[in-house]
Design a protein around this motif. Sequence first.
Motif, PDB file in Angstrom:
ATOM      1  N   LEU A  98       8.070  -6.711  -7.769  1.00  0.00           N
ATOM      2  CA  LEU A  98       6.962  -7.653  -7.652  1.00  0.00           C
ATOM      3  C   LEU A  98       5.870  -7.154  -6.713  1.00  0.00           C
ATOM      4  CD1 LEU A  98       8.941 -11.010  -7.381  1.00  0.00           C
ATOM      5  CD2 LEU A  98       7.436 -10.340  -9.261  1.00  0.00           C
ATOM      6  N   ASN A  99       6.255  -6.320  -5.741  1.00  0.00           N
ATOM      7  CA  ASN A  99       5.308  -5.894  -4.701  1.00  0.00           C
ATOM      8  C   ASN A  99       5.329  -4.380  -4.519  1.00  0.00           C
ATOM      9  OD1 ASN A  99       4.656  -8.739  -3.417  1.00  0.00           O
ATOM     10  ND2 ASN A  99       6.892  -8.640  -3.602  1.00  0.00           N
ATOM     11  N   PRO A 100       4.973  -3.624  -5.548  1.00  0.00           N
ATOM     12  CA  PRO A 100       4.992  -2.168  -5.409  1.00  0.00           C
ATOM     13  C   PRO A 100       3.921  -1.696  -4.417  1.00  0.00           C
ATOM     14  CG  PRO A 100       3.883  -2.797  -7.435  1.00  0.00           C
ATOM     15  CD  PRO A 100       4.475  -4.056  -6.862  1.00  0.00           C
ATOM     16  N   TRP A 101       4.277  -0.735  -3.582  1.00  0.00           N
ATOM     17  CA  TRP A 101       3.308  -0.180  -2.626  1.00  0.00           C
ATOM     18  C   TRP A 101       2.465   0.849  -3.355  1.00  0.00           C
ATOM     19  CZ3 TRP A 101       2.174  -1.712   2.219  1.00  0.00           C
ATOM     20  CH2 TRP A 101       1.310  -0.906   2.966  1.00  0.00           C
ATOM     21  N   ASP A 102       1.168   0.567  -3.510  1.00  0.00           N
ATOM     22  CA  ASP A 102       0.305   1.451  -4.295  1.00  0.00           C
ATOM     23  C   ASP A 102      -1.109   1.450  -3.704  1.00  0.00           C
ATOM     24  OD1 ASP A 102      -1.115   2.902  -6.130  1.00  0.00           O
ATOM     25  OD2 ASP A 102      -0.324   1.863  -7.890  1.00  0.00           O
ATOM     26  N   PRO A 103      -1.397   2.394  -2.805  1.00  0.00           N
ATOM     27  CA  PRO A 103      -2.741   2.450  -2.203  1.00  0.00           C
ATOM     28  C   PRO A 103      -3.862   2.698  -3.217  1.00  0.00           C
ATOM     29  CG  PRO A 103      -1.183   3.711  -0.911  1.00  0.00           C
ATOM     30  CD  PRO A 103      -0.490   3.362  -2.202  1.00  0.00           C
ATOM     31  N   ASP A 104      -3.508   3.265  -4.372  1.00  0.00           N
ATOM     32  CA  ASP A 104      -4.539   3.484  -5.391  1.00  0.00           C
ATOM     33  C   ASP A 104      -4.927   2.191  -6.105  1.00  0.00           C
ATOM     34  OD1 ASP A 104      -4.564   6.241  -4.898  1.00  0.00           O
ATOM     35  OD2 ASP A 104      -2.863   6.554  -6.248  1.00  0.00           O
ATOM     36  N   LEU A 105      -4.044   1.193  -6.017  1.00  0.00           N
ATOM     37  CA  LEU A 105      -4.281  -0.074  -6.716  1.00  0.00           C
ATOM     38  C   LEU A 105      -4.659  -1.204  -5.770  1.00  0.00           C
ATOM     39  CD1 LEU A 105      -4.148  -1.538  -9.468  1.00  0.00           C
ATOM     40  CD2 LEU A 105      -1.719  -1.982  -9.000  1.00  0.00           C
ATOM     41  N   TRP A 106      -4.034  -1.260  -4.583  1.00  0.00           N
ATOM     42  CA  TRP A 106      -4.206  -2.380  -3.675  1.00  0.00           C
ATOM     43  C   TRP A 106      -4.970  -1.960  -2.417  1.00  0.00           C
ATOM     44  CZ3 TRP A 106      -3.130  -6.171  -6.637  1.00  0.00           C
ATOM     45  CH2 TRP A 106      -2.052  -6.122  -7.516  1.00  0.00           C
ATOM     46  N   PRO A 107      -6.128  -2.574  -2.154  1.00  0.00           N
ATOM     47  CA  PRO A 107      -6.921  -2.204  -0.968  1.00  0.00           C
ATOM     48  C   PRO A 107      -6.155  -2.354   0.341  1.00  0.00           C
ATOM     49  CG  PRO A 107      -8.232  -3.533  -2.465  1.00  0.00           C
ATOM     50  CD  PRO A 107      -6.839  -3.574  -2.989  1.00  0.00           C
ATOM     51  N   GLY A 108      -5.288  -3.359   0.442  1.00  0.00           N
ATOM     52  CA  GLY A 108      -4.515  -3.534   1.665  1.00  0.00           C
ATOM     53  C   GLY A 108      -3.579  -2.358   1.911  1.00  0.00           C
ATOM     54  N   ASP A 109      -2.948  -1.883   0.847  1.00  0.00           N
ATOM     55  CA  ASP A 109      -2.056  -0.735   0.988  1.00  0.00           C
ATOM     56  C   ASP A 109      -2.853   0.503   1.385  1.00  0.00           C
ATOM     57  OD1 ASP A 109      -0.218  -2.554   0.112  1.00  0.00           O
ATOM     58  OD2 ASP A 109       0.220  -1.550  -1.792  1.00  0.00           O
ATOM     59  N   ALA A 110      -4.035   0.660   0.811  1.00  0.00           N
ATOM     60  CA  ALA A 110      -4.878   1.804   1.160  1.00  0.00           C
ATOM     61  C   ALA A 110      -5.310   1.746   2.620  1.00  0.00           C
ATOM     62  CB  ALA A 110      -6.099   1.842   0.250  1.00  0.00           C
ATOM     63  N   PHE A 111      -5.598   0.551   3.113  1.00  0.00           N
ATOM     64  CA  PHE A 111      -6.000   0.363   4.513  1.00  0.00           C
ATOM     65  C   PHE A 111      -4.906   0.899   5.444  1.00  0.00           C
ATOM     66  CE2 PHE A 111      -6.022  -2.149   8.405  1.00  0.00           C
ATOM     67  CZ  PHE A 111      -7.360  -2.159   8.769  1.00  0.00           C
ATOM     68  N   TYR A 112      -3.673   0.472   5.207  1.00  0.00           N
ATOM     69  CA  TYR A 112      -2.562   0.920   6.055  1.00  0.00           C
ATOM     70  C   TYR A 112      -2.232   2.389   5.815  1.00  0.00           C
ATOM     71  CZ  TYR A 112      -1.503  -3.800   7.664  1.00  0.00           C
ATOM     72  OH  TYR A 112      -1.564  -5.032   8.275  1.00  0.00           O
ATOM     73  N   ASP A 113      -2.315   2.824   4.578  1.00  0.00           N
ATOM     74  CA  ASP A 113      -1.961   4.195   4.241  1.00  0.00           C
ATOM     75  C   ASP A 113      -2.783   5.190   5.062  1.00  0.00           C
ATOM     76  OD1 ASP A 113      -0.093   5.515   2.514  1.00  0.00           O
ATOM     77  OD2 ASP A 113      -1.767   6.294   1.346  1.00  0.00           O
ATOM     78  N   GLY A 114      -4.077   4.907   5.206  1.00  0.00           N
ATOM     79  CA  GLY A 114      -4.929   5.798   5.983  1.00  0.00           C
ATOM     80  C   GLY A 114      -4.574   5.818   7.458  1.00  0.00           C
TER      81      GLY A 114
END
Length: 242
Positions: free
Chosen positions: A14-30
Amino acid sequence: MFSDADAAALYDRLNPWDPDLWPGDAFYDGLVAAADSVLDVGCGTGQMLHRARERGHTGRLAGIDPDRAALDRARRRADVEWVEGTAAQAAWHGEFELATMTGHAFQCLVTDQELTASLAAVRAALRPGGRFVFETRHPQARAWESWTPANGSEVTDPTGRTLWVEHRIESVTGDVVTFTETTAEAGTVLRTDRSSLRFLAAATLDTFLAAAGLVVEDRYGDWHRGPLTADSREIVTIARRP
């Protein structure tokens, strides 16, 4: 039957970690990529730290979470430190450049005592100048009003079962919202979990941070680093240990 292990696997679906899809994940990924040592508080199944390693992070990565079934999934990678425990039980001292709480995990700290003890432990884990980054849903957006059975979702779990997941609000008391999440298959309820989340206003949040000895460095209202406004749905905070 729908075990804790099943629930953890479904969470990842339900909650895949995907910085390419979700801006929140990209924020943390960086932020994670730029830090030489990272502590993920409330790491869950460890998706964020897994990805960091997969993308070549060579520094120290550690996650702590009280959910044993989630940690069992996290421990599929042995090149990350995994600790079972709550935020308040974190026992590191001056060891990390960055600490995070993603996925609105900060809102699981419901009581003043939990907040105070958890923030103290996070501050202790940071080295001087280290940063604590987390987000909470802005109470003005009243996100819980959409947590209804009508807004449930159908999902296929990793074993191929078609499941229905829905939420139902039980109570809103002050800034604490209590709700249930029900997982069903073909109309048969497999599992019901009850949770409470705290929706803190920015001013109240800052009072707790200051009491813990953390200084707010940046504050955003969205994942694109926009300002906190009357229309913001998130309160994204970067706090620093002086």
